[in-house]
Motif scaffolding. Structure first.
Motif, PDB file in Angstrom:
ATOM      1  N   SER A 102      20.237  33.993  47.222  1.00  0.00           N
ATOM      2  CA  SER A 102      19.058  34.694  47.740  1.00  0.00           C
ATOM      3  C   SER A 102      18.597  34.106  49.072  1.00  0.00           C
ATOM      4  N   ASN A 103      18.647  32.798  49.163  1.00  0.00           N
ATOM      5  CA  ASN A 103      18.242  32.117  50.394  1.00  0.00           C
ATOM      6  C   ASN A 103      19.176  32.485  51.545  1.00  0.00           C
ATOM      7  N   ASP A 104      20.489  32.514  51.276  1.00  0.00           N
ATOM      8  CA  ASP A 104      21.465  32.892  52.304  1.00  0.00           C
ATOM      9  C   ASP A 104      21.255  34.343  52.748  1.00  0.00           C
ATOM     10  N   GLU A 105      21.045  35.245  51.793  1.00  0.00           N
ATOM     11  CA  GLU A 105      20.816  36.655  52.129  1.00  0.00           C
ATOM     12  C   GLU A 105      19.541  36.824  52.949  1.00  0.00           C
ATOM     13  N   PHE A 106      18.503  36.114  52.544  1.00  0.00           N
ATOM     14  CA  PHE A 106      17.228  36.168  53.260  1.00  0.00           C
ATOM     15  C   PHE A 106      17.413  35.717  54.707  1.00  0.00           C
ATOM     16  N   ARG A 107      18.061  34.574  54.889  1.00  0.00           N
ATOM     17  CA  ARG A 107      18.270  34.024  56.225  1.00  0.00           C
ATOM     18  C   ARG A 107      19.112  34.983  57.081  1.00  0.00           C
ATOM     19  N   ASP A 108      20.177  35.540  56.491  1.00  0.00           N
ATOM     20  CA  ASP A 108      21.026  36.484  57.229  1.00  0.00           C
ATOM     21  C   ASP A 108      20.257  37.742  57.627  1.00  0.00           C
ATOM     22  N   ASP A 109      19.499  38.297  56.689  1.00  0.00           N
ATOM     23  CA  ASP A 109      18.724  39.509  56.980  1.00  0.00           C
ATOM     24  C   ASP A 109      17.647  39.241  58.033  1.00  0.00           C
ATOM     25  N   LEU A 110      16.980  38.110  57.922  1.00  0.00           N
ATOM     26  CA  LEU A 110      15.946  37.757  58.893  1.00  0.00           C
ATOM     27  C   LEU A 110      16.553  37.583  60.282  1.00  0.00           C
ATOM     28  N   ASN A 111      17.683  36.893  60.371  1.00  0.00           N
ATOM     29  CA  ASN A 111      18.329  36.707  61.670  1.00  0.00           C
ATOM     30  C   ASN A 111      18.781  38.032  62.270  1.00  0.00           C
ATOM     31  N   LEU A 112      19.296  38.914  61.448  1.00  0.00           N
ATOM     32  CA  LEU A 112      19.717  40.234  61.922  1.00  0.00           C
ATOM     33  C   LEU A 112      18.528  41.009  62.497  1.00  0.00           C
ATOM     34  N   ARG A 113      17.418  41.018  61.764  1.00  0.00           N
ATOM     35  CA  ARG A 113      16.224  41.729  62.235  1.00  0.00           C
ATOM     36  C   ARG A 113      15.642  41.078  63.493  1.00  0.00           C
ATOM     37  N   LYS A 114      15.653  39.739  63.548  1.00  0.00           N
ATOM     38  CA  LYS A 114      15.163  39.055  64.746  1.00  0.00           C
ATOM     39  C   LYS A 114      15.988  39.464  65.953  1.00  0.00           C
ATOM     40  N   ASN A 115      17.299  39.505  65.782  1.00  0.00           N
ATOM     41  CA  ASN A 115      18.166  39.901  66.893  1.00  0.00           C
ATOM     42  C   ASN A 115      17.909  41.339  67.320  1.00  0.00           C
ATOM     43  N   GLU A 116      17.720  42.240  66.349  1.00  0.00           N
ATOM     44  CA  GLU A 116      17.414  43.631  66.687  1.00  0.00           C
ATOM     45  C   GLU A 116      16.127  43.723  67.503  1.00  0.00           C
ATOM     46  N   GLU A 117      15.098  43.063  67.025  1.00  0.00           N
ATOM     47  CA  GLU A 117      13.802  43.100  67.705  1.00  0.00           C
ATOM     48  C   GLU A 117      13.856  42.400  69.058  1.00  0.00           C
ATOM     49  N   MET A 118      14.618  41.317  69.147  1.00  0.00           N
ATOM     50  CA  MET A 118      14.734  40.598  70.411  1.00  0.00           C
ATOM     51  C   MET A 118      15.412  41.477  71.464  1.00  0.00           C
ATOM     52  N   ASN A 119      16.434  42.225  71.061  1.00  0.00           N
ATOM     53  CA  ASN A 119      17.095  43.123  72.008  1.00  0.00           C
ATOM     54  C   ASN A 119      16.135  44.195  72.522  1.00  0.00           C
ATOM     55  N   LYS A 120      15.301  44.739  71.650  1.00  0.00           N
ATOM     56  CA  LYS A 120      14.301  45.719  72.080  1.00  0.00           C
ATOM     57  C   LYS A 120      13.302  45.083  73.040  1.00  0.00           C
TER      58      LYS A 120
END
Length: 178
Positions: A102-120
């Protein structure tokens, strides 16, 4: 664009300027300040925190449960029957695995969303810088790989004003990510 490329471009422009007998208007923007101080960056941070707060709470609850089971094993392990000890040991192991996954999935999902938002966010910042450059007739505005710049060419405050005037150009309803 790498810092080396920016430096080469800058050097080329400076070399050509005297020959062309033209005055160059050059500016610099502190990118890290824009990412720290722009209202869009603040909003992205708040939205991500809201979007992932439920999952973060679930992880904390699982961690507390694991600690409780480990404490129980430490406290009562010597007086438990073999079957009770084995079951508790199995429960602890399963919870540790689940928590790690769960911790790994959380970290991966959070990083993915951060990258999406950072690109915007970077696209909005780039648009603000380009708009300022065109409106105020700048020949060059740099914001990466700058080793030094004087306050005279620092446009960061002007870009921040522009970003504040835009308001939240990245506004999007938060979608719970569970």
């Amino acid at each position: 664009m790498t810092g080396k490329m920016v430096a080469l471009l800058f050097a080329a422009l400076l070399a050509v300027a005297p020959a062309a007998n033209a005055d160059l208007k050059i500016g610099y923007v502190n990118a890290s300040r824009l990412l720290d101080e722009s209202p869009q960056a603040t909003d992205v941070s708040k939205r991500l925190k809201q979007e992932f707060s439920g999952r973060e709470s679930d992880l904390l609850a699982k961690q507390k449960e694991l600690k409780k089971l480990q404490d129980q094993m430490t406290r009562d392990g010597s007086v438990m029957s073999e079957a009770e000890h084995s079951k508790l040991d199995h429960d602890i192991l399963n919870l540790q695995r689940d928590l790690q996954r769960s911790n790994d999935e959380f970290r991966d999902d959070l990083n993915l969303r951060k990258n999406e938002e950072m690109n915007k966010l970077l696209a909005v910042i780039q648009t603000a810088i380009e708009g300022l450059g065109k409106e105020q007739n700048y020949d060059l505005i740099v914001y990466e790989g700058v080793a030094y710049s004087s306050a005279a060419i620092d446009l960061t405050d002007k870009v921040l004003e522009r970003l504040r005037a835009l308001g939240n150009a990245l506004a999007a309803p938060a979608t719970p990510n569970k």
